[in-house]
Design an enzyme around this catalytic site. Sequence first.
Site, PDB file in Angstrom:
ATOM      1  N   ASP A  36       0.835  -1.201   0.000  1.00  0.00           N
ATOM      2  CA  ASP A  36       0.000   0.000   0.000  1.00  0.00           C
ATOM      3  C   ASP A  36       0.874   1.258   0.000  1.00  0.00           C
ATOM      4  O   ASP A  36       1.958   1.257   0.576  1.00  0.00           O
ATOM      5  CB  ASP A  36      -0.895  -0.032   1.256  1.00  0.00           C
ATOM      6  CG  ASP A  36      -2.096   0.865   1.109  1.00  0.00           C
ATOM      7  OD1 ASP A  36      -2.315   1.414   0.004  1.00  0.00           O
ATOM      8  OD2 ASP A  36      -2.821   1.037   2.101  1.00  0.00           O
ATOM      9  N   TRP A  41       3.108   7.886  -2.346  1.00  0.00           N
ATOM     10  CA  TRP A  41       4.538   8.021  -2.678  1.00  0.00           C
ATOM     11  C   TRP A  41       4.688   8.949  -3.884  1.00  0.00           C
ATOM     12  O   TRP A  41       5.536   9.841  -3.897  1.00  0.00           O
ATOM     13  CB  TRP A  41       5.110   6.637  -2.993  1.00  0.00           C
ATOM     14  CG  TRP A  41       6.566   6.595  -3.321  1.00  0.00           C
ATOM     15  CD1 TRP A  41       7.595   6.396  -2.440  1.00  0.00           C
ATOM     16  CD2 TRP A  41       7.162   6.749  -4.618  1.00  0.00           C
ATOM     17  NE1 TRP A  41       8.795   6.410  -3.109  1.00  0.00           N
ATOM     18  CE2 TRP A  41       8.559   6.632  -4.449  1.00  0.00           C
ATOM     19  CE3 TRP A  41       6.652   6.975  -5.894  1.00  0.00           C
ATOM     20  CZ2 TRP A  41       9.464   6.719  -5.507  1.00  0.00           C
ATOM     21  CZ3 TRP A  41       7.550   7.071  -6.957  1.00  0.00           C
ATOM     22  CH2 TRP A  41       8.929   6.956  -6.766  1.00  0.00           C
ATOM     23  N   THR A  82     -10.787  -7.109  -5.536  1.00  0.00           N
ATOM     24  CA  THR A  82     -12.089  -7.052  -6.224  1.00  0.00           C
ATOM     25  C   THR A  82     -12.682  -5.646  -6.095  1.00  0.00           C
ATOM     26  O   THR A  82     -13.526  -5.257  -6.901  1.00  0.00           O
ATOM     27  CB  THR A  82     -13.063  -8.096  -5.623  1.00  0.00           C
ATOM     28  OG1 THR A  82     -12.980  -8.044  -4.190  1.00  0.00           O
ATOM     29  CG2 THR A  82     -12.716  -9.500  -6.060  1.00  0.00           C
ATOM     30  N   ASN A  84     -10.810  -2.866  -6.241  1.00  0.00           N
ATOM     31  CA  ASN A  84      -9.994  -1.882  -6.984  1.00  0.00           C
ATOM     32  C   ASN A  84     -10.603  -1.488  -8.335  1.00  0.00           C
ATOM     33  O   ASN A  84     -10.183  -0.503  -8.939  1.00  0.00           O
ATOM     34  CB  ASN A  84      -8.559  -2.392  -7.192  1.00  0.00           C
ATOM     35  CG  ASN A  84      -7.704  -2.314  -5.943  1.00  0.00           C
ATOM     36  OD1 ASN A  84      -6.786  -3.095  -5.745  1.00  0.00           O
ATOM     37  ND2 ASN A  84      -7.996  -1.353  -5.078  1.00  0.00           N
ATOM     38  N   ARG A 210      -5.587  -2.336   8.373  1.00  0.00           N
ATOM     39  CA  ARG A 210      -6.780  -3.090   7.967  1.00  0.00           C
ATOM     40  C   ARG A 210      -6.357  -4.341   7.230  1.00  0.00           C
ATOM     41  O   ARG A 210      -5.286  -4.387   6.631  1.00  0.00           O
ATOM     42  CB  ARG A 210      -7.617  -2.263   6.973  1.00  0.00           C
ATOM     43  CG  ARG A 210      -8.320  -1.079   7.515  1.00  0.00           C
ATOM     44  CD  ARG A 210      -9.202  -0.468   6.426  1.00  0.00           C
ATOM     45  NE  ARG A 210      -8.422   0.123   5.350  1.00  0.00           N
ATOM     46  CZ  ARG A 210      -7.914   1.342   5.356  1.00  0.00           C
ATOM     47  NH1 ARG A 210      -8.110   2.116   6.407  1.00  0.00           N
ATOM     48  NH2 ARG A 210      -7.218   1.795   4.344  1.00  0.00           N
ATOM     49  N   GLU A 223       1.123 -13.384  12.216  1.00  0.00           N
ATOM     50  CA  GLU A 223       1.601 -12.210  12.935  1.00  0.00           C
ATOM     51  C   GLU A 223       1.472 -11.028  11.974  1.00  0.00           C
ATOM     52  O   GLU A 223       1.673 -11.184  10.760  1.00  0.00           O
ATOM     53  CB  GLU A 223       3.070 -12.388  13.349  1.00  0.00           C
ATOM     54  CG  GLU A 223       3.296 -13.531  14.306  1.00  0.00           C
ATOM     55  CD  GLU A 223       2.570 -13.348  15.637  1.00  0.00           C
ATOM     56  OE1 GLU A 223       2.434 -12.195  16.079  1.00  0.00           O
ATOM     57  OE2 GLU A 223       2.116 -14.352  16.213  1.00  0.00           O
TER      58      GLU A 223
HETATM   59  C1  FPP Z   1      -1.846   0.145  -3.515  1.00  0.00           C
HETATM   60  O1  FPP Z   1      -1.368   1.471  -3.439  1.00  0.00           O
HETATM   61  C2  FPP Z   1      -1.282  -0.533  -4.691  1.00  0.00           C
HETATM   62  C3  FPP Z   1      -1.990  -1.144  -5.677  1.00  0.00           C
HETATM   63  C4  FPP Z   1      -3.460  -1.231  -5.684  1.00  0.00           C
HETATM   64  C5  FPP Z   1      -1.323  -1.757  -6.824  1.00  0.00           C
HETATM   65  C6  FPP Z   1      -0.151  -2.607  -6.439  1.00  0.00           C
HETATM   66  C7  FPP Z   1       0.552  -3.032  -7.649  1.00  0.00           C
HETATM   67  C8  FPP Z   1       1.899  -3.072  -7.779  1.00  0.00           C
HETATM   68  C9  FPP Z   1       2.850  -2.738  -6.711  1.00  0.00           C
HETATM   69  C10 FPP Z   1       2.460  -3.543  -9.060  1.00  0.00           C
HETATM   70  C11 FPP Z   1       2.549  -5.047  -9.015  1.00  0.00           C
HETATM   71  C12 FPP Z   1       2.983  -5.566 -10.302  1.00  0.00           C
HETATM   72  C13 FPP Z   1       2.868  -6.847 -10.689  1.00  0.00           C
HETATM   73  C14 FPP Z   1       3.368  -7.271 -12.000  1.00  0.00           C
HETATM   74  C15 FPP Z   1       2.230  -7.860  -9.843  1.00  0.00           C
HETATM   75  P1  FPP Z   1      -2.410   2.645  -3.610  1.00  0.00           P
HETATM   76  O2  FPP Z   1      -2.533   2.949  -5.065  1.00  0.00           O
HETATM   77  O3  FPP Z   1      -3.675   2.267  -2.943  1.00  0.00           O
HETATM   78  O4  FPP Z   1      -1.688   3.803  -2.871  1.00  0.00           O
HETATM   79  P2  FPP Z   1      -2.400   4.956  -1.998  1.00  0.00           P
HETATM   80  O5  FPP Z   1      -3.115   4.255  -0.880  1.00  0.00           O
HETATM   81  O6  FPP Z   1      -1.235   5.770  -1.511  1.00  0.00           O
HETATM   82  O7  FPP Z   1      -3.307   5.711  -2.910  1.00  0.00           O
END
Ligand code: FPP
Length: 266
Positions: A36, A41, A82, A84, A210, A223
Site C-alpha cells: 500500500d 509516494w 475485487t 480496486n 486493515r 503475525e
Molecule cells: C496500492 O497502493 C497498490 C496497488 C493497488 C497496486 C499494487 C501493484 C503493484 C505494486 C504492481 C505489481 C505488479 C505486478 C506485475 C504484480 P495505492 O494505489 O492504494 O496507494 P495509496 O493508498 O497511496 O493511494
Amino acid sequence: MTNSSSITSDQKHFAQSLPEGLDPLRTPEHIAVIMDGNGRWAKARGLSRTKGHIAGVDALKATLRLCSDWGLKALTVYAFSTENWSRPSEEVTFLMALFQRVLKRELEALILQEVRIRFLGDLDQLPGQLQDLITEATVLTSGNKGIHFNVCTNYGGRRELVKVAQRLAEKSVNGDLDPSLIDENVFAAELCTANDVDPDLLIRTSGERRLSNFLLWQLAYAEIHVTDVLWPDFDKSSLLKALLDYQSRSRRFGGLQQITSNRNKT
Ligand code: FPP
C-alpha cells in the site's frame, strides 16, 4: 517442530545468506504483503499515481529476490482487489497493462530463478491478453522448485470463501461429499492457496491497519507487521525489520507452548 538439533541442509544453505541477527530456525515460511502507498509516494513527489505503481514494481522485484535468497517458501502479494475496479478507469487500465508488461518482461528471469508464479483470484474478468500471459507463466514455471510467488489479482477474501462454500455445496448435492465430513481441512483444500502453508507473517505498508478483504481464512494466525514505509520505499532494511519483529513474537496459536511455524500448528 523444528529445533536446533534438526537443522536441515536447506536451512544451512540459506542461513549463510541471512543478514546478521536473524535466526535461521525461525524465519517465516510464508509472507503475505499488502503493498500500500504507491499513490501517496507519487503524490509526495509531485508525480502521477501511475509513477507510484511503476516504482512499486521495483520494490516487489527486490522483495521477491530477498525472500527467495533468504529461503522463504512462499510470498503472496495483493496486487489488485475485487474492490480496486472502482478506481478511475484510466488507473485500472494502466494497472492491467502494467501487470502484462512486467510479467512479459520478467518471465525469463522468473524461470531462471526457479520461481513458481501463480495468479490467485477471479482471472476470467481480466483482459484476455493478460489471461493468456498468466496461463503461459503459470505453466512455464509450474515445475520450478524455488519460492512460490502468488500474485492476488482481482482477489477478494469474502468472494473466495463464498466460492469455496458453493463448491462444497455442489459436491454435497451431487453426492460426492458427505456434509458431515466437512471440516477445516476439507474447507482449506478448496482455497486458492491450498498448495501453501498459511502465511506466518502479514506485512502491510503505509501505516494502514486493515485486512482489506485479504486472505481472510489464511491469515487467522498470522503475525501482523504494519510499517509507515510506503510500498515503493520498502527495501531490504524494511524487510529485515519485519522479520526481526516477527521473530520477537511468541506464537502459541491459542495454546501455551511456543510454536515456530504454521506447519507445526496443532
Ligand atoms: C496500492 O497502493 C497498490 C496497488 C493497488 C497496486 C499494487 C501493484 C503493484 C505494486 C504492481 C505489481 C505488479 C505486478 C506485475 C504484480 P495505492 O494505489 O492504494 O496507494 P495509496 O493508498 O497511496 O493511494
